[in-house]
Design a protein around this motif. Structure first.
Motif, PDB file in Angstrom:
ATOM      1  N   THR A  59       0.778  -1.240   0.000  1.00 56.26           N
ATOM      2  CA  THR A  59       0.000   0.000   0.000  1.00 56.26           C
ATOM      3  C   THR A  59       0.813   1.296   0.000  1.00 56.26           C
ATOM      4  N   SER A  60       2.147   1.221  -0.075  1.00 55.09           N
ATOM      5  CA  SER A  60       2.938   2.464  -0.006  1.00 55.09           C
ATOM      6  C   SER A  60       2.506   3.468  -1.077  1.00 55.09           C
ATOM      7  N   SER A  61       2.649   4.745  -0.781  1.00 60.00           N
ATOM      8  CA  SER A  61       2.308   5.783  -1.764  1.00 60.00           C
ATOM      9  C   SER A  61       3.581   6.236  -2.469  1.00 60.00           C
ATOM     10  N   SER A  62       3.466   7.180  -3.423  1.00 61.84           N
ATOM     11  CA  SER A  62       4.674   7.642  -4.135  1.00 61.84           C
ATOM     12  C   SER A  62       5.548   8.499  -3.227  1.00 61.84           C
ATOM     13  N   SER A  63       4.953   9.101  -2.206  1.00 62.50           N
ATOM     14  CA  SER A  63       5.717  10.011  -1.339  1.00 62.50           C
ATOM     15  C   SER A  63       6.185   9.363  -0.043  1.00 62.50           C
ATOM     16  N   ASP A  64       5.455   8.351   0.424  1.00 60.11           N
ATOM     17  CA  ASP A  64       5.719   7.811   1.759  1.00 60.11           C
ATOM     18  C   ASP A  64       5.598   6.288   1.800  1.00 60.11           C
ATOM     19  N   LEU A  65       6.359   5.688   2.722  1.00 60.71           N
ATOM     20  CA  LEU A  65       6.245   4.230   2.933  1.00 60.71           C
ATOM     21  C   LEU A  65       4.839   3.887   3.410  1.00 60.71           C
ATOM     22  N   ILE A  66       4.276   4.783   4.220  1.00 57.36           N
ATOM     23  CA  ILE A  66       2.939   4.561   4.768  1.00 57.36           C
ATOM     24  C   ILE A  66       1.967   5.520   4.078  1.00 57.36           C
ATOM     25  N   THR A  67       0.934   4.948   3.474  1.00 55.52           N
ATOM     26  CA  THR A  67      -0.005   5.764   2.703  1.00 55.52           C
ATOM     27  C   THR A  67      -1.044   6.426   3.599  1.00 55.52           C
ATOM     28  N   ASP A  68      -1.646   7.490   3.086  1.00 57.63           N
ATOM     29  CA  ASP A  68      -2.867   8.020   3.703  1.00 57.63           C
ATOM     30  C   ASP A  68      -4.029   7.538   2.835  1.00 57.63           C
ATOM     31  N   SER A  69      -5.242   7.914   3.214  1.00 57.45           N
ATOM     32  CA  SER A  69      -6.416   7.400   2.488  1.00 57.45           C
ATOM     33  C   SER A  69      -6.592   8.046   1.115  1.00 57.45           C
ATOM     34  N   ASN A  78      -7.944   5.513  -9.612  1.00 54.37           N
ATOM     35  CA  ASN A  78      -7.264   6.076 -10.779  1.00 54.37           C
ATOM     36  C   ASN A  78      -6.110   5.211 -11.278  1.00 54.37           C
ATOM     37  N   GLY A  79      -5.701   4.215 -10.477  1.00 54.52           N
ATOM     38  CA  GLY A  79      -4.682   3.262 -10.921  1.00 54.52           C
ATOM     39  C   GLY A  79      -3.252   3.757 -10.885  1.00 54.52           C
ATOM     40  N   VAL A  80      -2.998   4.848 -10.150  1.00 52.90           N
ATOM     41  CA  VAL A  80      -1.626   5.369 -10.060  1.00 52.90           C
ATOM     42  C   VAL A  80      -1.207   5.562  -8.601  1.00 52.90           C
ATOM     43  N   LYS A  81       0.106   5.437  -8.377  1.00 55.17           N
ATOM     44  CA  LYS A  81       0.679   5.782  -7.078  1.00 55.17           C
ATOM     45  C   LYS A  81       0.826   7.296  -7.052  1.00 55.17           C
ATOM     46  N   THR A  82       0.396   7.921  -5.984  1.00 53.14           N
ATOM     47  CA  THR A  82       0.549   9.368  -5.876  1.00 53.14           C
ATOM     48  C   THR A  82       0.994   9.732  -4.465  1.00 53.14           C
ATOM     49  N   TYR A  83       1.118  11.052  -4.220  1.00 56.16           N
ATOM     50  CA  TYR A  83       1.589  11.515  -2.908  1.00 56.16           C
ATOM     51  C   TYR A  83       0.439  11.567  -1.905  1.00 56.16           C
ATOM     52  N   ASN A  84       0.797  11.399  -0.643  1.00 59.06           N
ATOM     53  CA  ASN A  84      -0.230  11.446   0.400  1.00 59.06           C
ATOM     54  C   ASN A  84      -0.966  12.784   0.342  1.00 59.06           C
ATOM     55  N   GLY A  85      -2.291  12.718   0.378  1.00 61.29           N
ATOM     56  CA  GLY A  85      -3.116  13.915   0.339  1.00 61.29           C
ATOM     57  C   GLY A  85      -3.762  14.167  -1.007  1.00 61.29           C
ATOM     58  N   ALA A  86      -3.209  13.586  -2.090  1.00 61.10           N
ATOM     59  CA  ALA A  86      -3.719  13.871  -3.441  1.00 61.10           C
ATOM     60  C   ALA A  86      -5.018  13.122  -3.732  1.00 61.10           C
TER      61      ALA A  86
END
Ligand code: MG
Ligand code: ZN
Length: 345
Positions: A59-69, A78-86
Protein backbone atom coordinates in the motif's frame (compact mmCIF):
# COMPACT_ATOMS: atom_id res chain seq x y z
CA UNK A 1 3.52 -28.31 -40.35
CA UNK A 2 2.02 -26.41 -37.41
CA UNK A 3 1.69 -28.46 -34.29
CA UNK A 4 -0.52 -27.21 -31.46
CA UNK A 5 -0.28 -29.26 -28.30
CA UNK A 6 -3.41 -30.18 -26.38
CA UNK A 7 -2.30 -28.17 -23.34
CA UNK A 8 -1.70 -24.99 -25.37
CA UNK A 9 -5.12 -25.39 -26.89
CA UNK A 10 -6.68 -25.89 -23.46
CA UNK A 11 -4.89 -22.80 -22.13
CA UNK A 12 -6.15 -20.55 -24.90
CA UNK A 13 -9.66 -21.82 -24.27
CA UNK A 14 -9.42 -20.95 -20.59
CA UNK A 15 -10.56 -17.35 -20.55
CA UNK A 16 -11.45 -15.40 -17.43
CA UNK A 17 -15.20 -15.02 -17.18
CA UNK A 18 -16.17 -11.35 -17.16
CA UNK A 19 -18.61 -9.79 -14.72
CA UNK A 20 -21.44 -7.44 -15.69
CA UNK A 21 -21.50 -5.65 -12.35
CA UNK A 22 -18.68 -4.73 -9.98
CA UNK A 23 -19.06 -3.89 -6.29
CA UNK A 24 -15.87 -2.61 -4.63
CA UNK A 25 -16.09 -2.40 -0.83
CA UNK A 26 -13.33 -0.52 1.00
CA UNK A 27 -12.98 -0.93 4.75
CA UNK A 28 -10.84 2.11 5.50
CA UNK A 29 -8.00 1.10 7.82
CA UNK A 30 -8.92 -2.59 7.80
CA UNK A 31 -5.91 -4.88 8.24
CA UNK A 32 -5.92 -8.58 9.03
CA UNK A 33 -6.37 -8.05 12.79
CA UNK A 34 -9.44 -5.88 12.13
CA UNK A 35 -10.91 -8.60 9.88
CA UNK A 36 -10.02 -11.25 12.48
CA UNK A 37 -11.90 -9.23 15.11
CA UNK A 38 -15.13 -10.19 13.33
CA UNK A 39 -14.45 -13.84 14.19
CA UNK A 40 -14.05 -13.13 17.88
CA UNK A 41 -16.45 -10.26 18.48
CA UNK A 42 -19.30 -10.66 15.97
CA UNK A 43 -22.28 -12.73 16.96
CA UNK A 44 -23.33 -14.92 14.06
CA UNK A 45 -21.78 -15.74 10.70
CA UNK A 46 -18.89 -13.64 9.36
CA UNK A 47 -19.41 -12.56 5.75
CA UNK A 48 -15.67 -12.14 5.08
CA UNK A 49 -15.51 -15.96 5.22
CA UNK A 50 -17.80 -16.27 2.18
CA UNK A 51 -15.13 -15.05 -0.26
CA UNK A 52 -13.29 -17.90 -2.02
CA UNK A 53 -10.32 -15.81 -3.25
CA UNK A 54 -7.95 -13.92 -0.94
CA UNK A 55 -4.94 -11.78 -1.86
CA UNK A 56 -2.69 -9.17 -0.25
CA UNK A 57 -1.82 -5.67 -1.43
CA UNK A 58 1.22 -3.47 -0.86
CA UNK A 59 0.00 0.00 0.00
CA UNK A 60 2.94 2.46 -0.01
CA UNK A 61 2.31 5.78 -1.76
CA UNK A 62 4.67 7.64 -4.13
CA UNK A 63 5.72 10.01 -1.34
CA UNK A 64 5.72 7.81 1.76
CA UNK A 65 6.24 4.23 2.93
CA UNK A 66 2.94 4.56 4.77
CA UNK A 67 0.00 5.76 2.70
CA UNK A 68 -2.87 8.02 3.70
CA UNK A 69 -6.42 7.40 2.49
CA UNK A 70 -6.18 9.91 -0.38
CA UNK A 71 -3.19 8.24 -2.06
CA UNK A 72 -4.69 4.85 -1.16
CA UNK A 73 -8.00 5.63 -2.86
CA UNK A 74 -6.25 7.22 -5.86
CA UNK A 75 -4.50 3.86 -6.34
CA UNK A 76 -7.90 2.10 -6.50
CA UNK A 77 -9.90 4.75 -8.36
CA UNK A 78 -7.26 6.08 -10.78
CA UNK A 79 -4.68 3.26 -10.92
CA UNK A 80 -1.63 5.37 -10.06
CA UNK A 81 0.68 5.78 -7.08
CA UNK A 82 0.55 9.37 -5.88
CA UNK A 83 1.59 11.52 -2.91
CA UNK A 84 -0.23 11.45 0.40
CA UNK A 85 -3.12 13.91 0.34
CA UNK A 86 -3.72 13.87 -3.44
CA UNK A 87 -7.23 13.24 -4.77
CA UNK A 88 -7.36 11.73 -8.27
CA UNK A 89 -4.02 13.24 -9.35
CA UNK A 90 -0.73 11.55 -10.19
CA UNK A 91 2.57 12.31 -8.42
CA UNK A 92 3.08 15.34 -10.71
CA UNK A 93 -0.40 16.65 -9.80
CA UNK A 94 -1.85 15.82 -13.22
CA UNK A 95 -5.47 14.69 -13.39
CA UNK A 96 -5.97 10.96 -13.97
CA UNK A 97 -9.18 9.46 -15.37
CA UNK A 98 -11.06 7.50 -12.71
CA UNK A 99 -12.88 4.18 -12.78
CA UNK A 100 -16.27 5.88 -12.56
CA UNK A 101 -15.52 7.64 -15.86
CA UNK A 102 -14.31 4.38 -17.46
CA UNK A 103 -17.31 2.32 -16.34
CA UNK A 104 -19.77 5.09 -17.16
CA UNK A 105 -18.40 5.30 -20.72
CA UNK A 106 -19.10 1.56 -21.01
CA UNK A 107 -22.75 2.37 -20.35
CA UNK A 108 -22.68 1.23 -16.74
CA UNK A 109 -24.50 2.98 -13.93
CA UNK A 110 -22.20 4.15 -11.14
CA UNK A 111 -22.59 4.74 -7.41
CA UNK A 112 -20.62 5.62 -4.28
CA UNK A 113 -21.50 5.25 -0.59
CA UNK A 114 -19.57 6.28 2.55
CA UNK A 115 -20.19 6.72 6.27
CA UNK A 116 -18.00 9.85 6.18
CA UNK A 117 -18.62 13.00 4.18
CA UNK A 118 -19.02 12.04 0.52
CA UNK A 119 -16.19 14.57 -0.04
CA UNK A 120 -13.82 12.65 2.28
CA UNK A 121 -10.59 11.28 0.77
CA UNK A 122 -11.77 7.76 -0.11
CA UNK A 123 -15.03 8.51 -1.97
CA UNK A 124 -13.61 11.77 -3.41
CA UNK A 125 -11.09 9.95 -5.61
CA UNK A 126 -13.96 8.30 -7.50
CA UNK A 127 -15.23 11.61 -8.93
CA UNK A 128 -12.91 14.54 -8.06
CA UNK A 129 -9.38 15.83 -8.66
CA UNK A 130 -7.70 18.00 -6.03
CA UNK A 131 -4.21 18.72 -4.73
CA UNK A 132 -5.46 18.25 -1.18
CA UNK A 133 -7.98 16.05 0.56
CA UNK A 134 -8.62 19.05 2.85
CA UNK A 135 -10.27 21.10 0.07
CA UNK A 136 -13.75 19.69 0.80
CA UNK A 137 -15.60 22.50 -0.99
CA UNK A 138 -13.49 22.16 -4.14
CA UNK A 139 -14.00 18.38 -4.06
CA UNK A 140 -17.78 18.85 -3.58
CA UNK A 141 -17.98 20.99 -6.72
CA UNK A 142 -17.03 17.98 -8.87
CA UNK A 143 -19.93 15.79 -7.76
CA UNK A 144 -22.93 17.46 -9.50
CA UNK A 145 -21.03 17.34 -12.83
CA UNK A 146 -19.66 13.80 -12.43
CA UNK A 147 -20.86 10.56 -14.04
CA UNK A 148 -22.14 9.32 -10.64
CA UNK A 149 -25.80 8.15 -10.73
CA UNK A 150 -26.26 7.31 -7.03
CA UNK A 151 -24.52 8.47 -3.89
CA UNK A 152 -25.17 8.29 -0.16
CA UNK A 153 -23.24 9.68 2.78
CA UNK A 154 -22.70 12.89 4.73
CA UNK A 155 -21.10 16.28 4.07
CA UNK A 156 -24.17 18.42 3.31
CA UNK A 157 -22.40 21.54 4.64
CA UNK A 158 -19.81 21.38 1.82
CA UNK A 159 -22.64 21.72 -0.72
CA UNK A 160 -24.99 24.27 0.80
CA UNK A 161 -23.01 26.26 3.42
CA UNK A 162 -19.97 27.17 1.37
CA UNK A 163 -17.46 29.98 1.77
CA UNK A 164 -18.01 30.93 -1.90
CA UNK A 165 -21.74 31.32 -1.23
CA UNK A 166 -22.73 28.83 -3.96
CA UNK A 167 -25.49 26.34 -3.29
CA UNK A 168 -24.54 23.16 -5.13
CA UNK A 169 -27.94 21.62 -4.41
CA UNK A 170 -29.30 23.64 -7.34
CA UNK A 171 -26.44 22.37 -9.54
CA UNK A 172 -27.51 18.84 -8.66
CA UNK A 173 -31.06 19.66 -9.72
CA UNK A 174 -29.89 21.11 -13.04
CA UNK A 175 -28.00 17.90 -13.73
CA UNK A 176 -30.95 15.59 -13.14
CA UNK A 177 -30.29 14.66 -9.51
CA UNK A 178 -32.87 14.42 -6.77
CA UNK A 179 -31.21 15.07 -3.41
CA UNK A 180 -32.65 13.80 -0.14
CA UNK A 181 -31.25 15.26 3.09
CA UNK A 182 -33.63 13.45 5.41
CA UNK A 183 -33.61 9.67 4.98
CA UNK A 184 -32.79 6.76 2.67
CA UNK A 185 -35.83 5.95 0.50
CA UNK A 186 -36.63 4.33 -2.85
CA UNK A 187 -36.96 6.89 -5.65
CA UNK A 188 -37.75 6.66 -9.33
CA UNK A 189 -35.66 9.62 -10.46
CA UNK A 190 -32.86 9.53 -13.04
CA UNK A 191 -30.07 10.20 -10.53
CA UNK A 192 -30.27 10.28 -6.75
CA UNK A 193 -28.12 11.48 -3.88
CA UNK A 194 -28.48 11.26 -0.11
CA UNK A 195 -26.66 13.80 2.07
CA UNK A 196 -27.83 12.75 5.52
CA UNK A 197 -25.60 14.71 7.90
CA UNK A 198 -23.69 18.01 7.89
CA UNK A 199 -20.22 16.49 8.21
CA UNK A 200 -20.10 12.76 9.04
CA UNK A 201 -22.63 10.02 9.61
CA UNK A 202 -22.99 9.11 13.32
CA UNK A 203 -20.83 6.31 14.73
CA UNK A 204 -22.39 2.85 15.11
CA UNK A 205 -22.03 3.28 18.88
CA UNK A 206 -24.07 6.50 18.50
CA UNK A 207 -26.87 4.66 16.74
CA UNK A 208 -26.16 5.05 13.05
CA UNK A 209 -28.24 1.90 12.67
CA UNK A 210 -28.34 0.03 9.35
CA UNK A 211 -27.44 2.99 7.10
CA UNK A 212 -24.54 1.25 5.35
CA UNK A 213 -26.16 -2.11 4.44
CA UNK A 214 -29.44 -0.34 3.66
CA UNK A 215 -27.82 2.24 1.36
CA UNK A 216 -25.94 -0.60 -0.35
CA UNK A 217 -29.18 -2.50 -1.02
CA UNK A 218 -30.86 0.69 -2.23
CA UNK A 219 -27.93 1.41 -4.57
CA UNK A 220 -27.96 -2.12 -5.99
CA UNK A 221 -31.72 -1.87 -6.68
CA UNK A 222 -31.37 1.58 -8.23
CA UNK A 223 -28.26 0.97 -10.32
CA UNK A 224 -29.41 -2.41 -11.71
CA UNK A 225 -32.84 -1.21 -12.82
CA UNK A 226 -33.74 -1.55 -16.52
CA UNK A 227 -31.16 -4.37 -16.75
CA UNK A 228 -28.27 -1.91 -16.62
CA UNK A 229 -24.80 -3.04 -15.55
CA UNK A 230 -23.21 -1.11 -12.71
CA UNK A 231 -20.11 -0.18 -10.72
CA UNK A 232 -20.61 0.54 -7.02
CA UNK A 233 -18.04 1.62 -4.41
CA UNK A 234 -19.01 1.25 -0.74
CA UNK A 235 -16.77 2.53 2.04
CA UNK A 236 -16.81 1.61 5.72
CA UNK A 237 -15.14 4.94 6.48
CA UNK A 238 -15.07 4.91 10.25
CA UNK A 239 -13.20 1.63 10.88
CA UNK A 240 -10.18 3.89 10.29
CA UNK A 241 -11.43 6.47 12.78
CA UNK A 242 -11.78 3.86 15.52
CA UNK A 243 -8.15 2.92 14.78
CA UNK A 244 -6.95 6.54 14.99
CA UNK A 245 -8.78 6.94 18.29
CA UNK A 246 -7.27 3.65 19.56
CA UNK A 247 -10.86 2.85 20.54
CA UNK A 248 -11.45 -0.89 20.12
CA UNK A 249 -15.21 -0.70 20.77
CA UNK A 250 -15.57 2.00 18.07
CA UNK A 251 -13.39 0.09 15.61
CA UNK A 252 -15.07 -3.30 16.15
CA UNK A 253 -18.64 -1.94 15.94
CA UNK A 254 -17.76 -0.26 12.60
CA UNK A 255 -16.09 -3.47 11.38
CA UNK A 256 -19.19 -5.54 12.21
CA UNK A 257 -21.40 -3.02 10.35
CA UNK A 258 -19.05 -3.32 7.36
CA UNK A 259 -19.20 -7.12 7.55
CA UNK A 260 -23.02 -6.93 7.49
CA UNK A 261 -22.71 -4.76 4.38
CA UNK A 262 -20.51 -7.39 2.74
CA UNK A 263 -23.43 -9.76 3.36
CA UNK A 264 -25.79 -7.48 1.42
CA UNK A 265 -23.37 -7.33 -1.52
CA UNK A 266 -22.54 -11.03 -1.65
CA UNK A 267 -26.20 -12.08 -1.21
CA UNK A 268 -26.99 -10.07 -4.37
CA UNK A 269 -23.93 -11.45 -6.20
CA UNK A 270 -24.83 -15.06 -5.35
CA UNK A 271 -28.31 -14.65 -6.75
CA UNK A 272 -27.31 -12.49 -9.72
CA UNK A 273 -24.39 -14.69 -10.87
CA UNK A 274 -22.79 -11.93 -12.98
CA UNK A 275 -21.48 -9.68 -10.22
CA UNK A 276 -17.89 -9.46 -9.01
CA UNK A 277 -17.53 -8.36 -5.38
CA UNK A 278 -14.10 -7.13 -4.25
CA UNK A 279 -13.39 -6.21 -0.63
CA UNK A 280 -10.20 -4.52 0.47
CA UNK A 281 -8.69 -1.66 2.46
CA UNK A 282 -6.51 1.34 1.65
CA UNK A 283 -4.14 0.58 4.57
CA UNK A 284 -4.16 -0.63 8.17
CA UNK A 285 -4.84 1.87 10.98
CA UNK A 286 -3.72 1.78 14.58
CA UNK A 287 -1.22 -1.08 14.35
CA UNK A 288 -4.13 -3.04 15.76
CA UNK A 289 -3.50 -6.49 17.23
CA UNK A 290 -5.53 -9.16 18.99
CA UNK A 291 -3.01 -9.65 21.77
CA UNK A 292 -3.08 -12.21 24.57
CA UNK A 293 -3.64 -10.95 28.08
CA UNK A 294 -0.05 -11.62 29.15
CA UNK A 295 0.28 -15.35 29.84
CA UNK A 296 -3.47 -15.85 29.55
CA UNK A 297 -3.90 -17.22 26.03
CA UNK A 298 -7.62 -17.57 26.45
CA UNK A 299 -8.30 -13.84 26.62
CA UNK A 300 -7.90 -11.32 23.80
CA UNK A 301 -6.93 -7.74 24.58
CA UNK A 302 -7.44 -5.60 21.45
CA UNK A 303 -4.35 -3.36 21.40
CA UNK A 304 -2.86 -0.55 19.32
CA UNK A 305 0.72 0.44 18.51
CA UNK A 306 0.13 3.82 16.81
CA UNK A 307 -2.43 6.61 16.51
CA UNK A 308 -1.69 6.61 12.76
CA UNK A 309 -1.55 4.14 9.89
CA UNK A 310 0.82 1.21 9.50
CA UNK A 311 2.79 -0.28 6.59
CA UNK A 312 1.51 -3.88 6.76
CA UNK A 313 -0.04 -5.42 3.66
CA UNK A 314 -3.83 -5.52 3.71
CA UNK A 315 -6.09 -8.33 2.50
CA UNK A 316 -8.23 -8.43 -0.64
CA UNK A 317 -11.27 -10.71 -0.89
CA UNK A 318 -13.10 -11.54 -4.12
CA UNK A 319 -16.24 -13.40 -5.18
CA UNK A 320 -17.84 -13.88 -8.58
CA UNK A 321 -16.75 -13.84 -12.25
CA UNK A 322 -13.11 -12.70 -12.47
CA UNK A 323 -12.45 -13.24 -8.73
CA UNK A 324 -9.46 -15.50 -9.49
CA UNK A 325 -7.49 -12.45 -10.71
CA UNK A 326 -7.39 -11.08 -7.17
CA UNK A 327 -5.29 -13.80 -5.49
CA UNK A 328 -1.57 -13.32 -4.80
CA UNK A 329 0.54 -10.39 -3.61
CA UNK A 330 0.54 -7.20 -5.67
CA UNK A 331 0.49 -3.38 -5.54
CA UNK A 332 -2.73 -1.54 -4.59
CA UNK A 333 -2.85 0.07 -8.07
CA UNK A 334 -3.44 -3.40 -9.55
CA UNK A 335 -6.96 -3.41 -8.09
CA UNK A 336 -7.81 -0.70 -10.66
CA UNK A 337 -5.98 -2.43 -13.53
CA UNK A 338 -7.51 -5.84 -12.78
CA UNK A 339 -11.00 -4.32 -12.75
CA UNK A 340 -10.30 -2.50 -16.02
CA UNK A 341 -9.03 -5.72 -17.65
CA UNK A 342 -12.35 -7.36 -16.78
CA UNK A 343 -14.29 -4.55 -18.47
CA UNK A 344 -12.47 -4.62 -21.80
CA UNK A 345 -14.11 -6.68 -24.55
MG1 MG B 1 -11.82 6.83 4.04
ZN1 ZN C 1 -6.75 7.15 8.52
Amino acid sequence: MIFVSATTFAQTQKRVKKPKNIILLIGDGTGLSQVSAAQYFKEGAVNYERFPVVGLIKTSSSSDLITDSAAGATAFANGVKTYNGAIGLDKDSLKVKNIVAFTSQKGMNTGIIATSSITHATPACFYAHSKSRNFHEEIASFLPNSEIDFFAGAGLQYFNKRKDGKNLLSDFQKNGFTIDTVALAEKKDKKIGFLLAEKSMPKMVEERGDFLPKATQLAINFLSKDNKNFFLMVEGSQIDWGGHDNDAAYLISELIDFDNTLGTAIDFAEENGETLVIVTADHETGGFTLASNGENYNEIVPSFSTKGHSATMVPVFAFGPGAELFGGIYENTQIFHKILSLLSE
